[in-house]
Design an enzyme around this catalytic site. Structure first.
Site, mmCIF file in Angstrom:
data_model
loop_
_atom_site.group_PDB
_atom_site.id
_atom_site.type_symbol
_atom_site.label_atom_id
_atom_site.label_comp_id
_atom_site.label_asym_id
_atom_site.label_seq_id
_atom_site.Cartn_x
_atom_site.Cartn_y
_atom_site.Cartn_z
ATOM 1 N N ARG A 34 0.822 -1.213 0.000
ATOM 2 C CA ARG A 34 0.000 0.000 0.000
ATOM 3 C C ARG A 34 0.858 1.266 0.000
ATOM 4 O O ARG A 34 0.436 2.296 -0.522
ATOM 5 C CB ARG A 34 -0.951 0.000 1.202
ATOM 6 C CG ARG A 34 -2.176 -0.877 0.954
ATOM 7 C CD ARG A 34 -3.069 -0.955 2.157
ATOM 8 N NE ARG A 34 -4.390 -1.449 1.804
ATOM 9 C CZ ARG A 34 -5.285 -1.905 2.672
ATOM 10 N NH1 ARG A 34 -4.974 -1.949 3.955
ATOM 11 N NH2 ARG A 34 -6.460 -2.319 2.270
ATOM 12 N N LYS A 186 -14.423 -13.212 8.643
ATOM 13 C CA LYS A 186 -15.732 -12.857 9.190
ATOM 14 C C LYS A 186 -16.849 -12.827 8.156
ATOM 15 O O LYS A 186 -16.783 -12.088 7.191
ATOM 16 C CB LYS A 186 -15.642 -11.474 9.839
ATOM 17 C CG LYS A 186 -14.914 -11.484 11.158
ATOM 18 C CD LYS A 186 -14.891 -10.100 11.737
ATOM 19 C CE LYS A 186 -15.532 -10.053 13.107
ATOM 20 N NZ LYS A 186 -15.641 -8.678 13.595
ATOM 21 N N GLY A 339 -6.095 -5.859 1.126
ATOM 22 C CA GLY A 339 -4.780 -5.854 1.749
ATOM 23 C C GLY A 339 -4.293 -7.246 2.118
ATOM 24 O O GLY A 339 -3.159 -7.618 1.809
ATOM 25 N N GLY A 363 -12.580 -4.330 1.238
ATOM 26 C CA GLY A 363 -13.946 -3.865 1.491
ATOM 27 C C GLY A 363 -14.379 -2.852 0.440
ATOM 28 O O GLY A 363 -15.495 -2.907 -0.082
HETATM 29 C C1 3PG Z 1 -8.480 -1.793 4.967
HETATM 30 O O1 3PG Z 1 -7.457 -2.270 5.475
HETATM 31 O O2 3PG Z 1 -9.389 -2.517 4.558
HETATM 32 C C2 3PG Z 1 -8.584 -0.312 4.790
HETATM 33 O O3 3PG Z 1 -7.421 0.336 5.182
HETATM 34 C C3 3PG Z 1 -9.781 0.205 5.549
HETATM 35 O O4 3PG Z 1 -9.636 -0.124 6.892
HETATM 36 P P1 3PG Z 1 -10.928 -0.361 7.811
HETATM 37 O O5 3PG Z 1 -11.591 -1.609 7.306
HETATM 38 O O6 3PG Z 1 -10.408 -0.480 9.208
HETATM 39 O O7 3PG Z 1 -11.820 0.840 7.638
HETATM 40 MG MG MG Z 2 -8.902 -4.658 5.867
#
Ligand code: 3PG
Ligand code: MG
Length: 382
Positions: A34, A186, A339, A363
């Site tokens: 990232r 999850k 990620g 997400g």
């Molecule tokens: C991730 O790792 O999916 C993004 O950086 C967003 O993080 P979050 O799901 O904690 O909002």
């Molecule tokens: Mg994540």
């Protein structure tokens, strides 16, 4: 549409929102994908004479200052990759300042619009323009992602542009068959996604920790595997919906189990309807991986999010490896999203170039594929 090229940045102070939420182990970055993905926009802005205030988050500190979630290691790595000094927290002489984890401030993630707005106004002080490039966080209605761009001339960075271009191809008119492989821990995080994607895809394969809630919903014994018992009725409905829509829903038929969640646990292969009561599933079995891989290779459009097992433990990495390999053989578009999944394929020895595209957002990309409006994209006029 606002574009990075037409944003006036020469001699200006630009706030750049990045997603620098990298995996850490004992304070060391285990995958810097990232950070590297953020470099083209950073370099472009610097070349054009801007000075940068970079805002980002790490983990979910929920408004508390948690030293283990400091962006300090990221500042150091960014400095190495950029090959130029990066100030951290307080402005010094460098052209680049990285702020501390924005989520140490509860207002960043607040559900209260006015709280977020006040924080955004603070962040906007002495800033001339905003560039949004933290694709992995664009599905979050957070102050630095959603509110801040509204206060300043703004544009999307190269990463967000590239991500959206690829995901558009998957949503506009995907070449069929269109398959999605989902893993990770999850189910609760992915219920909405699964439900929405069932009206878009031809094939859906499910593995990872969340598969045990699916197996439990089909009446199987799952031993001490991870399960979200309260979601079993919902998952039953999802299985029913898949059936009614004619979506091929593939669940594993064999599972690699162990007594404990440990790197040196002894793996045993069992049938998916025969998990011993004192054992937990930690990977999909080779037969399942083979079936998943076959289906993947038949697809012309494939999106994968979430490891199939505990890929960090060599004894339980096989399923994820087979799926990654199959993705590299797709005759069409293959996208790895998220990620964790990106880190998994790199940790397993694949190259980024083996895949059609590696998305930095899990997400975010899933919600994009669902057809949702993403706050961070909306704010940039995308
Ligand atoms: C991730 O790792 O999916 C993004 O950086 C967003 O993080 P979050 O799901 O904690 O909002
Ligand atoms: Mg994540």
């Amino acid at each position: 549409m606002n574009s990075l090229a037409s944003l006036d940045v020469a001699g200006k102070r630009v706030f750049l929102r990045c997603d620098l939420n990298v995996p850490l182990k004992n304070g060391e970055i285990t995958d810097d994908g990232r950070i590297r993905a953020s470099l083209p926009t950073i370099k472009n802005l610097l070349e054009r004479g801007a000075s940068l205030v970079i805002g980002a988050h790490l983990g979910r500190p929920k408004g508390e200052v948690k030293p283990e979630l400091s962006l300090a290691p990221v500042a150091k790595r960014l400095e190495e990759l950029l090959n130029e000094p990066v100030d951290f927290i307080t402005s010094g002489t460098s052209k680049v300042l990285l702020l501390e984890n924005l989520r140490f401030n509860a207002a960043e993630t607040s559900k209260d619009d006015s709280e977020r707005k006040i924080f955004a106004q603070e962040l906007a002080k002495n800033i001339d323009a905003y560039v949004g490039d933290g694709f992995g966080a664009v599905h979050r209605k957070h102050a630095s992602v959603y509110d801040l761009p509204g206060l300043l001339p703004n544009a999307p960075g190269f990463l967000i542009q590239a991500e959206v271009e690829v995901l558009k191809k998957l949503t506009d008119s995907p070449v069929r068959p269109y398959g999605v492989v989902l893993g990770g821990a999850k189910v609760s995080d992915k219920i909405g996604v699964i439900s929405n994607l069932l009206s878009k895809v031809d094939v859906m394969a499910i593995g990872g920790g969340m598969v045990f809630t699916f197996l439990a919903a089909t009446g199987k014994e799952i031993g001490s595997s991870l399960v979200e018992a309260d979601l079993i009725p919902t998952v039953k409905e999802l299985i029913e919906t898949a059936h009614n829509k004619g979506v091929t829903l593939i669940l594993p038929t064999d599972i690699v189990v162990a007594r404990e969640f440990k790197i040196d646990s002894q793996p045993t292969l069992v049938n998916a309807d025969n998990i011993p009561s004192d054992q937990m599933g930690l990977d999909i079995g080779p037969e399942s991986a083979g079936v998943f891989a076959n289906e993947i290779k038949k697809c012309k459009t494939l999106f994968w999010n979430g490891p199939m097992g505990v890929f960090e433990f060599p004894n339980f990495a096989h399923g994820t490896k087979v799926i990654a390999q199959a993705l590299t053989e797709v005759d069409g578009i293959s996208v790895v999203g998220g990620g964790d999944s990106a880190a998994a394929v790199r940790a397993l020895g694949f190259n980024d170039s083996d895949f059609g595209y590696i998305s930095t957002g899990g997400g975010a990309s899933l919600e994009y594929l669902e057809g949702k409006v993403l706050p961070g994209l909306q704010a940039l006029g995308l």
